[in-house]
Design a protein around this motif. Structure first.
Motif, PDB file in Angstrom:
ATOM      1  N   THR A 170       0.920  -0.950   0.242  1.00 45.97           N
ATOM      2  CA  THR A 170      -0.234   0.437  -0.204  1.00 45.97           C
ATOM      3  C   THR A 170       0.974   1.682  -0.161  1.00 45.97           C
ATOM      4  N   TYR A 171       2.230   1.104   0.734  1.00 49.39           N
ATOM      5  CA  TYR A 171       2.656   2.290   0.778  1.00 49.39           C
ATOM      6  C   TYR A 171       3.486   2.510  -0.120  1.00 49.39           C
ATOM      7  N   ASN A 172       3.488   1.757  -0.820  1.00 52.93           N
ATOM      8  CA  ASN A 172       5.270   2.085  -2.298  1.00 52.93           C
ATOM      9  C   ASN A 172       3.641   2.554  -3.496  1.00 52.93           C
ATOM     10  N   ALA A 173       2.710   2.002  -3.028  1.00 59.39           N
ATOM     11  CA  ALA A 173       1.790   1.946  -4.765  1.00 59.39           C
ATOM     12  C   ALA A 173       1.374   3.604  -3.972  1.00 59.39           C
ATOM     13  N   LEU A 174       1.024   4.146  -3.162  1.00 58.54           N
ATOM     14  CA  LEU A 174       0.602   5.657  -2.557  1.00 58.54           C
ATOM     15  C   LEU A 174       1.716   6.604  -2.943  1.00 58.54           C
ATOM     16  N   LEU A 175       3.182   6.185  -2.780  1.00 56.03           N
ATOM     17  CA  LEU A 175       4.336   6.613  -3.045  1.00 56.03           C
ATOM     18  C   LEU A 175       4.311   6.624  -4.379  1.00 56.03           C
ATOM     19  N   GLU A 176       4.320   5.594  -5.383  1.00 50.88           N
ATOM     20  CA  GLU A 176       3.786   5.644  -7.274  1.00 50.88           C
ATOM     21  C   GLU A 176       3.190   7.034  -7.399  1.00 50.88           C
ATOM     22  N   ILE A 177       2.010   6.677  -6.937  1.00 50.36           N
ATOM     23  CA  ILE A 177       0.431   7.661  -6.594  1.00 50.36           C
ATOM     24  C   ILE A 177       1.070   9.280  -6.622  1.00 50.36           C
ATOM     25  N   LYS A 178       1.132   9.002  -5.520  1.00 52.12           N
ATOM     26  CA  LYS A 178       1.984  10.732  -5.420  1.00 52.12           C
ATOM     27  C   LYS A 178       3.559  11.130  -5.916  1.00 52.12           C
ATOM     28  N   GLU A 179       3.971  10.721  -6.776  1.00 52.54           N
ATOM     29  CA  GLU A 179       5.255  11.291  -7.545  1.00 52.54           C
ATOM     30  C   GLU A 179       4.658  11.322  -9.264  1.00 52.54           C
ATOM     31  N   LEU A 180       3.358  10.281  -9.413  1.00 51.86           N
ATOM     32  CA  LEU A 180       2.813  10.729  -9.933  1.00 51.86           C
ATOM     33  C   LEU A 180       2.032  11.687 -10.475  1.00 51.86           C
ATOM     34  N   MET A 181       1.327  12.231  -9.644  1.00 50.25           N
ATOM     35  CA  MET A 181       0.500  13.429  -9.066  1.00 50.25           C
ATOM     36  C   MET A 181       1.058  14.819  -9.170  1.00 50.25           C
ATOM     37  N   LEU A 182       2.738  14.665  -7.918  1.00 50.89           N
ATOM     38  CA  LEU A 182       2.919  15.916  -8.033  1.00 50.89           C
ATOM     39  C   LEU A 182       3.491  16.439  -9.687  1.00 50.89           C
ATOM     40  N   LYS A 183       3.707  15.958 -10.207  1.00 46.97           N
ATOM     41  CA  LYS A 183       4.646  15.251 -12.228  1.00 46.97           C
ATOM     42  C   LYS A 183       3.384  16.197 -12.789  1.00 46.97           C
ATOM     43  N   GLU A 184       1.949  15.593 -12.900  1.00 46.92           N
ATOM     44  CA  GLU A 184       0.928  15.347 -13.525  1.00 46.92           C
ATOM     45  C   GLU A 184       0.768  17.123 -12.708  1.00 46.92           C
ATOM     46  N   THR A 185       0.795  18.209 -11.779  1.00 52.43           N
ATOM     47  CA  THR A 185       0.911  18.806 -11.171  1.00 52.43           C
ATOM     48  C   THR A 185       1.620  20.468 -11.609  1.00 52.43           C
ATOM     49  N   SER A 186       3.175  19.306 -11.622  1.00 55.45           N
ATOM     50  CA  SER A 186       3.809  20.321 -12.519  1.00 55.45           C
ATOM     51  C   SER A 186       3.903  20.616 -13.661  1.00 55.45           C
ATOM     52  N   LEU A 187       3.190  19.643 -14.187  1.00 51.77           N
ATOM     53  CA  LEU A 187       3.150  20.291 -16.088  1.00 51.77           C
ATOM     54  C   LEU A 187       1.576  20.947 -16.252  1.00 51.77           C
ATOM     55  N   LEU A 188       0.386  21.092 -15.429  1.00 57.49           N
ATOM     56  CA  LEU A 188      -0.449  21.288 -15.811  1.00 57.49           C
ATOM     57  C   LEU A 188       0.064  23.050 -14.833  1.00 57.49           C
ATOM     58  N   ASN A 189       0.424  23.031 -13.991  1.00 58.90           N
ATOM     59  CA  ASN A 189       0.798  24.170 -14.005  1.00 58.90           C
ATOM     60  C   ASN A 189       2.134  24.985 -14.823  1.00 58.90           C
ATOM     61  N   SER A 190       2.758  24.207 -15.406  1.00 57.81           N
ATOM     62  CA  SER A 190       3.528  24.651 -16.372  1.00 57.81           C
ATOM     63  C   SER A 190       3.101  25.415 -18.164  1.00 57.81           C
ATOM     64  N   MET A 191       2.289  24.574 -17.912  1.00 57.66           N
ATOM     65  CA  MET A 191       0.875  24.451 -19.567  1.00 57.66           C
ATOM     66  C   MET A 191      -0.068  26.076 -18.750  1.00 57.66           C
ATOM     67  N   SER A 192      -0.134  25.862 -17.568  1.00 58.14           N
ATOM     68  CA  SER A 192      -1.459  26.963 -17.346  1.00 58.14           C
ATOM     69  C   SER A 192      -0.311  28.093 -17.366  1.00 58.14           C
ATOM     70  N   SER A 193       0.678  28.541 -16.637  1.00 61.40           N
ATOM     71  CA  SER A 193       1.427  29.778 -17.479  1.00 61.40           C
ATOM     72  C   SER A 193       1.965  30.471 -18.509  1.00 61.40           C
ATOM     73  N   GLN A 194       1.701  29.149 -19.304  1.00 58.61           N
ATOM     74  CA  GLN A 194       2.498  29.645 -20.500  1.00 58.61           C
ATOM     75  C   GLN A 194       1.741  29.189 -21.572  1.00 58.61           C
TER      76      GLN A 194
END
Length: 245
Positions: free
Chosen positions: A135-159
């Motif tokens: 469960t911890y490994n799955a949640l950690l992987e989901i967290k990393e994916l969500m952080l990448k998606e958030t960073s990507l969305l923020n970059s797209m929103s700013s540009q």
């Protein structure tokens, strides 16, 4: 596999217990024979000493020197017999201690139950720990994916607004979106490959589990047959011991 291992250990304990019970019967028989033998020898020697003492007191015509010599020999044999009897008794006592140190059938059954309970508790804790780690490994992987998606969305929103103002910016944004889509498709394919591998591993484990269940049932059948054979053998021994010679 743990259940099969427990059944094998139980079978070994039963074999050892049967051997110990047979040894116990042999030792008890030897003890009774030795005690009867030395008690007879002691009684005979004491009777001989008593007869010699009576002869001394009656003042018979037998030579005093011969009587003394016979009495000394009788006393020496009596002391030797007592010494041998004491050594035998020490040996029998030592064997009794060794026999008492061996756990009985009830104690072995109790030990087996305790070990089974402890093994079940350990296996439960192990499964729970593995579940928590997964469960911890799955949640950690989901967290990393969500952080990448958030960073990507923020970059797209700013540009986004700046890119729409110029044709070159729109082309760059379109190319960037295509790259992002391809990257997402690649990740999705990797996840699907991982899922397929896990499904194959799950199927292999199911097959192993089915084979282990078949082996477990076979071991139960063999153990039941062994117990029935032991019971029949003990019954035959009891019947043969009751037959008069």
């Amino acid at each position: 596999m743990d259940s099969l291992k427990e059944e094998a250990e139980k079978k070994a304990n039963v074999d050892r217990l049967v051997l110990l019970l047979q040894t116990k019967k042999v030792l008890e028989k030897r003890e009774a024979e030795d005690e009867f033998k030395y008690s007879q020898e002691c009684a005979r020697l004491e009777l001989e000493v008593t007869e010699l003492e009576e002869i001394l007191e009656s003042g018979d015509s037998v030579s005093q020197q011969r009587i003394d010599c016979s009495l000394a020999n009788a006393v020496e044999r009596l002391n030797l017999a007592k010494t041998e009897l004491a050594a035998k008794l020490r040996e029998i006592t030592s064997l009794k201690r060794q026999r008492d140190a061996v756990p009985t059938q009830a104690e072995l059954i109790q030990y087996e139950r305790r070990f089974s309970e402890l093994n079940a508790h350990i296996q439960g804790k192990l499964r729970q720990t593995r579940k928590y780690y997964a469960t911890y490994n799955a949640l950690l992987e989901i967290k990393e994916l969500m952080l990448k998606e958030t960073s990507l969305l923020n970059s797209m929103s700013s540009q986004f607004h700046d890119a729409l103002n110029t044709p070159a910016g729109r082309a760059t944004l379109t190319s960037s979106m295509e790259g992002i889509s391809n990257s997402i498709q690649q990740k999705l394919q990797n996840v699907q490959l991982t899922l397929q591998a896990e499904q194959k591993a799950c199927e292999a484990l199911k097959k192993k589990h089915a084979a282990a269940n078949l082996e477990k049932r076979r071991c139960y059948t063999l153990l039941k047959a062994f117990q029935d054979e032991c019971t029949r053998h003990e019954r035959l021994q009891n019947q043969s011991s009751k037959i008069p010679i």
